[in-house]
Structure formats: C-alpha cells, structure tokens
Motif scaffolding. Structure first.
Motif, short mmCIF file in Angstrom:
data_model
loop_
_atom_site.label_atom_id
_atom_site.label_comp_id
_atom_site.label_asym_id
_atom_site.label_seq_id
_atom_site.Cartn_x
_atom_site.Cartn_y
_atom_site.Cartn_z
N ARG A 384 0.83 -1.21 0.00
CA ARG A 384 0.00 0.00 0.00
C ARG A 384 0.86 1.26 0.00
N ASP A 385 1.99 1.19 0.72
CA ASP A 385 2.91 2.34 0.71
C ASP A 385 3.42 2.59 -0.70
N GLY A 387 1.84 1.90 -3.46
CA GLY A 387 0.74 2.52 -4.17
C GLY A 387 0.65 4.01 -3.85
N THR A 388 0.79 4.35 -2.58
CA THR A 388 0.73 5.75 -2.15
C THR A 388 1.85 6.56 -2.80
N LEU A 389 3.04 6.00 -2.75
CA LEU A 389 4.19 6.72 -3.33
C LEU A 389 3.99 6.95 -4.81
N ARG A 390 3.49 5.92 -5.50
CA ARG A 390 3.24 6.09 -6.94
C ARG A 390 2.16 7.16 -7.16
N ALA A 391 1.13 7.19 -6.27
CA ALA A 391 0.04 8.15 -6.43
C ALA A 391 0.53 9.58 -6.25
N ILE A 392 1.52 9.78 -5.43
CA ILE A 392 2.01 11.16 -5.25
C ILE A 392 3.18 11.48 -6.19
N LEU A 495 -2.93 0.21 -4.16
CA LEU A 495 -3.76 1.01 -3.24
C LEU A 495 -4.94 0.19 -2.72
N LEU B 60 -3.24 7.66 -12.62
CA LEU B 60 -2.79 6.49 -11.87
C LEU B 60 -2.96 5.23 -12.70
N ARG B 87 1.12 13.38 -11.87
CA ARG B 87 0.56 13.02 -10.55
C ARG B 87 1.16 13.86 -9.44
N ASN B 88 2.40 14.22 -9.63
CA ASN B 88 3.10 14.94 -8.55
C ASN B 88 2.77 16.43 -8.53
N PHE B 93 -4.16 13.73 -4.78
CA PHE B 93 -5.13 12.67 -4.50
C PHE B 93 -5.52 12.66 -3.03
N HIS B 99 -4.32 6.47 3.17
CA HIS B 99 -3.03 6.03 2.64
C HIS B 99 -1.86 6.90 3.12
N LEU B 101 1.75 6.98 5.18
CA LEU B 101 2.81 6.00 5.46
C LEU B 101 3.00 5.88 6.97
#
Lengths: 498, 231
Positions: A384-385, A387-392, A495, B60, B87-88, B93, B99, B101
């Motif tokens: 999930r981390d 997924g989060t990193l890819r999302a940001i 995610l 995504l 995305r950045n 999102f 989500h 960390l």
C-alpha cells in the motif's frame, strides 16, 4: 530524498530487516573466520617452513655428499648469498628416563645454522626461567631466615652461571650441572620430552623440562654405497642443554639437534683414512691410506634480504652444476627452495583454503536467498505504501531504488556487524578455546593433528575487504528481485491491497 | 486565463479489465469537462467505475481508449515519467483510506509529496520552505499539535486532514477525492466536507467521487455514473 528517509525509517522500525542483517552478519562472520584461520594457518606454516629450512637447500640422499666445504665456499662467493650451513639429517632412537622414542636427529653447527634459520630465537629456556622459578618458590622476604636467604643466594649464583641460550648455541654443558661422563649437550624439540606441559601462563613449566637430563641416542650409520655399514648401531649419551620451540608441532615433537661433528662421526660420515691393502702376514694396513672425505646430508643457504627466490635458486643451481662437474661426486644433488621443499604440505593447505572458500561462498548463496525472501515479504507488507508513493508521483525506478538502497543498507550494517563479530572471535580464538576447554573439556584444535599448538589466525586486510564487498554485493543481489517486483507494482492494485 | 476555462476534460474514455478470463468493460465512453475552480461530484453505486474514472483522470491508470486533457494539453499516458510528473505537480489525491505512510510522522507524510520530486541537494535547498508550508497547511487543518505524531496516533478525521494537506502541498491545480468521507462517521465526514468547501472557496478545483448524494450535494455540479457511462 524520500528514498533515504524511507530506507532509514524502514531500517529502524521493522523486525524483518533485523533478521536480514543477522543473516548477512552470520554469513560474513562465518566466511571471515574460516578464511582467517586458514590464512593464519598457511602463513604460520610458511613462516615456520622458511624458518626451519632456510631459503634454498642443496641436498643429497641419506648417504650424503662430499666436498661440501668447497661447495659452501663457492656459494658464499655469490653476492646474494649471505650464509650457508652444513647439516646432517638422520633418524634414530632416544631414551629419556625410561621412555624410548623415534626421532629425527640433525647435526648442526649452531653458529652458521642460526644465520640461515631462526634457531637461536627458537631456543626456549634461558637462565631467567630458573631465576623466576626460584623467585616463585622462595618464601616471602619477611619469612626468610638468614639460612634460607643464604640458600636462595647460592641457588641464584648457580642459576646465574647457567646461560642456557649459550649452551644451546655451543652444545656445551653448563658448569653447575653434574652429568657425569657426558661430553656433549643436545637440544630437543619442546614436545619430545613427554613431561613438558604448558602452565596457565601459556608457557611450559621449567620444573618439568628435560634440562640436564641424560639421553641416549642411537643411530644407524650408512655406508657411502647406501647399505647398513655395520650391524652395531652407534650409541652415545648427551645431556639436554636446552629445548627449542619452532611452533611446528610435528618438528617440536620429533626433532633432536646434536653437534654436527659428533653426529657426523656417529654416522661414519666424518673424514677418515682407509687402507686398501693389508699385510698378509700380520693383517695390518699396508701402503698409503686413501682419505675418505667428510659427508653431509644437506647444505642450507640464506640469501640477502629482498633477493628473488627463483633467481637465487637458478644461481645456486648453476654453482652446484659447476661443482658436480669439477668434483668426483657420487651422490646426486638437488636444489630446492623452501617453498618447493614444503610444496606438498603448503599446496594442500592452499587448496583446502580455496575449497573451503568456495564451499562457504555456496553457503552464502543461501543468505542471498534468505534476504530475497525477507525482502519479498517486506515488499508485500509495503504494497500500500508503494501505491501511495506512486500516487504522489514517485517513479518506478524511485520505488525500486528504495528497496535496493534498503538491501545495500542491510548489507552494510550486516557485514559491519559480521566483521565486528569475526574480529572479536578471530582475535580471541585461543582464549575462547581455553574457556570452552575449561567449561566443557572440549578442544577445537588438536595440536598433534594441526601442527601448531595454538590456533593460528590472521585478519588479512585485503581478504577482509573482499569479503565485506562480497557481503554487501550479495545483499544487493538479494534485494534485486523484490525491488524489481515493487517497481512493477500496479499503483491502483497496490492502493486496493489489503 | 478565464476563470471558467476548462482545466480537465476526458473524451470517450473506455476501460477494460481482464479478470478470470472475462473481459469487464468498466467505463464505456466517458466524456467529461471540469472547469477551473469548479467542484464536480461524480455519484455512482459501488462497482459503477467511479474510482476507475478518478484513477484515469489522475494518471494512476491508463485508459483502454480515449484521452484525458489537462489545461489544454493531452495527458501523455505512454511515458511513465510524464505521468509521474503529472501526478506529482498537477494533481493531488485524497483517498477514502487516507493512505498515509505509517513509519512517517504527520509532518513527514505531508512533506513527502515534495520530497518525491527532489534530489538530495535539491531537497536541502528547499527543505526549510517546504517544512514551513507543510506546517502552515497542517495548522490550517487544525493539526498544529500533531506534527510529530505518527498516523496510528491520529483519529480517522485527523488522518484524512493530513492526507488533504499532503495532496495540497505542491499546490496542484486539481484535487481528486475518492470517497473522502467514506470511512468517517457523519460528524467527522461533515468536518471534512467543510474543509473541502473552504478549499473550493479559495479557488481549488475539485473532482470528488462518492456514492452518497448528500455529500455530492456540497459540490457545484453532480454527474451520475451508471453502467460505465455518465448520465
């Protein structure tokens, strides 16, 4: 930057990296300890072998060769040769108290022998050992009566005259000793005397040493033809004037050094007059005698510092060839470097070291697989981390490099800990053995099997560096597949992962 | 640039998934336009494809067919690096399950979206400013006392506010929210909605998907996604 932050956080907060680092640590330590002991063993063997034989040896068979004085002179004319010493080598029996054992007997001229080998340094006892023993056995100062003090002084004076190192160098019996009609001294290996035992200090105790004891040496002389010249063996008594410790157990347990000229005579290798014709009436020798020249078994040579061994051997070979050509030489002569002389033994140990290194490298593959499995679990846990990193906006390569960096960090931490563990074990190996022996009666290292009485070890900086780099690299390799998997993770799936 | 100019649009978006040997046609030609400063809510029942649509709009995921345009330009769905950058910088999102960390503190979680596009040296040069902005955002979210806390010490509402702060750190023109109140109780959900309203009032463009018409009512415009098509 987030990669460094996450690597640091992941390293600190999870149990899994601890196990991965532990696997790297144990593998690193294991390989390092094995290599260090084998390397130490090899180095010690090489040093001992060189110390005992000199750099080059010219030798013949058991019957020996003549003209060695001339050969020695020729060799010493060479600018790169520093010293040469004649040596007679034979095998015999000694009787010490009621114990009889077979030994290797060498006849040496200590003055030149010590220029070629480490003989003088290997002599174990000095008068200080006696003086220390006296100190230890004497009552404290305030409990000494004048009579006791007088006795102590007398002993001290007597011990003071016992220059055992000098006795070892001359085979002369120290004055205060009373050994009857025995003329010459001998120097035995420290383990030849079965009563010699090491004390808690690591040294042998002088009270059990064979010093001053008479030994009976029996050898069988050989004719120049190689046959047993006489059925009556040559027997002579010697007094033990010192003992030597080369560090090579096999040698220390089996070798006895006696004066060169005495052994030469005992083995009938000394110069003598031989008559070929006899008076038929009286049976007495008639006519001019033939002089039979003296013989020796080998000539040991020491080159100057820094001289190349192979070059020196070639030069010696040339001189020996010229000598053979110009002299009546019945026995063949061989020239060998100390490395060649001990090639079988050294080669075997070298191969054993190589084999062990390969075996442990294979075992290390297990560590790589373990790291891969642990990392795979970590990646699973961090789905999930990811997924989060890819999302940001983190890139695939960025995600991969987190786990590669993580592998690298675990490799560095694990191998550093492995080095610390290996160093602390290797540097205290003998002490650890002593503790294990005291606690459980278990001895890892049997000196009668492994030549040396103490476990040899050395941390070679070059080998240590290679092992450390290999460990770090292995961890990196172990993390490649999980890192690649992390980078290929579909962010949407990641995610949704539960 | 006109206040009512188009920020985001999608043309004929299709998305197929292959699952268990079956072809699932989730989106069946979605056309959509989002104006600058608009708050659009997309309503749909579970499985209607609203999250999939949001993922396609945010880069995504890639559409099986169709294009997404952002600020007049087509979003390059082929190049990974272009999508990562999109995305950045252009999109923020907010997810239903936050989500965050778990190893990072609140402040670090927020700063993470800026760290992602910085090298070590670049980060060192902007770190102080980023930290200041992240702290400001968290203060704005009412979390100034939670900067050093980890997500497991925060309530659901607090976590969602941290997630919103993270989404806003890079000042993206577009905020994409996937059921932002879906995991919260009514009161906390109401607070998050108020927060989104405040942001919208400040000029933030928001696309939100939700299954709850009451939540969707807070938006300027509502569209219903049914069987892969917008009604």
């Amino acid at each position: 930057m987030y990669k460094l932050l996450l690597i640091g956080k992941y390293l600190r907060r999870k149990l899994a990296p601890m196990f991965a680092a532990l696997a790297v640590m144990l593998c690193t330590a294991m390989v390092m300890i094995v290599i260090s002991v084998m390397g130490g063993f090899l180095t010690m063997m090489r040093a001992s072998a060189q110390t005992l034989t000199g750099q080059i040896t010219v030798y013949s068979d058991l019957t020996g060769f003549e003209g060695y004085k001339k050969l020695s002179e020729l060799l010493l004319e060479h600018p790169d040769i520093e010293a040469a010493t004649p040596l007679i080598r034979s095998y015999g029996l000694i009787k010490l108290h009621d114990v009889t054992k077979t030994v290797e007997v060498i006849g040496i001229e200590p003055a030149t022998f010590t220029q070629v080998t480490g003989y003088r340094e290997s002599l174990y006892w000095s008068k200080d050992d006696y003086l220390q023993m006296l100190d230890k056995m004497s009552p404290p100062l305030d409990e000494r009566t004048p009579e006791i003090q007088k006795g102590i002084d007398r002993w001290k004076k007597s011990y003071d005259q016992m220059d055992l190192v000098e006795a070892g160098m001359t085979f002369q019996i120290p004055k205060p000793w009373s050994v009857g009609a025995i003329e010459y001294g001998c120097v035995m290996g420290i383990e030849v005397n079965p009563w010699n035992v090491r004390t808690d200090t690591g040294r042998y105790g002088i009270q059990n040493a064979g010093l001053g004891l008479p030994i009976t040496l029996t050898v069988l002389p050989l004719a120049q033809s190689g046959s047993l010249q006489t059925l009556s063996p040559s027997v002579r008594k010697f007094a033990v004037v010192n003992e030597f410790k080369s560090g090579l157990y096999d040698v220390d347990a089996n070798r006895v050094c006696v004066p060169f000229a005495v052994l030469q005579e005992m083995l009938d290798m000394h110069p003598k007059q031989v008559w070929e014709t006899f008076d038929p009436q009286t049976g007495e020798p008639a006519g001019d005698p033939t002089i039979m020249p003296a013989r020796i078994s080998e000539l040991m040579i020491q080159g100057r510092d820094g001289v190349a061994l192979d070059q020196l051997k070639d030069d010696v070979q040339t001189i020996v060839n010229a000598f053979i050509a110009s002299h009546r030489q019945q026995s063949p002569l061989w020239v060998q470097t100390w490395e060649e002389r001990h090639a079988t033994l050294l080669g075997a140990v070298e191969k054993e070291k190589g084999l062990l290194t390969v075996l442990f490298a294979i075992i290390s593959v297990v560590a790589i697989v373990m790291i891969a499995v642990i990392f795979y679990m970590i990646v699973q846990d961090k789905t999930r981390d990811i997924g989060t990193l890819r999302a940001i906006g983190a890139s695939r390569s960025g995600v991969a490099s987190i786990f590669l960096g993580y592998g690298l960090a675990i490799g560095i931490v694990g191998s550093a800990l492995g080095f610390a563990l290996a160093a602390s074990i290797v540097l205290n190996l003998n002490e650890i053995q002593d503790i294990l022996f005291k606690l459980f009666g278990f001895k890892m290292w049997d000196p009668s099997v492994y030549y040396f009485e103490r476990i040899p070890s050395q941390l070679d900086p070059k080998e240590v560096t290679i092992i450390l780099l290999a460990s770090v690299f292995s961890s990196l390799v172990g993390s490649v597949v999980p890192a690649w998997r992390a980078s290929r993770q579909d962010p949407v799936e990641a995610l949704r992962y539960e | 640039m006109s206040k009512q100019s188009t920020l985001l649009s999608a043309h004929d978006l299709h998305k197929h998934y292959h699952m268990g040997g079956e072809d699932l046609h989730i989106l069946r030609g979605v056309d959509l336009t989002v104006k600058r400063n608009e708050w659009l809510a997309i309503i749909g029942s579970s499985g209607s494809g609203k999250s999939t649509l949001l993922h396609l709009l945010g880069g995504l995921d890639r559409p099986s067919q169709g294009q997404v345009y952002f600020d007049g330009d087509v979003v390059d769905m082929k190049r990974n690096s272009a999508l990562d950058r999109y995305r950045n910088r252009d999109v923020g999102f907010v997810f239903q399950f936050y989500h965050l960390l778990p190893e990072l503190t609140t402040l670090e979680n927020v700063m993470l979206s800026r760290m992602v596009n910085s090298g070590v040296l670049g980060w060192l040069s902007v770190r102080a400013q980023v930290k200041e902005r992240a702290t400001q955002l968290l203060e704005q979210m009412g979390l100034s006392h939670r900067l050093k806390h980890r997500p497991n010490k925060l309530s659901g509402g607090e976590r969602q506010r941290v997630a919103i702060a993270r989404a806003l750190l890079n000042e993206p023109p577009l905020l994409l929210a996937d059921e932002p109140t879906g995991n919260l109780d009514a009161d906390t959900g109401g607070q998050i909605l108020e927060l989104l309203q405040e942001l919208h009032a400040g000029g933030q463009t928001i696309v939100m998907v939700t299954h709850d018409p009451k939540i969707a009512a807070a938006a300027d415009r509502q569209l219903i996604l049914e069987r892969g098509r917008l009604q």
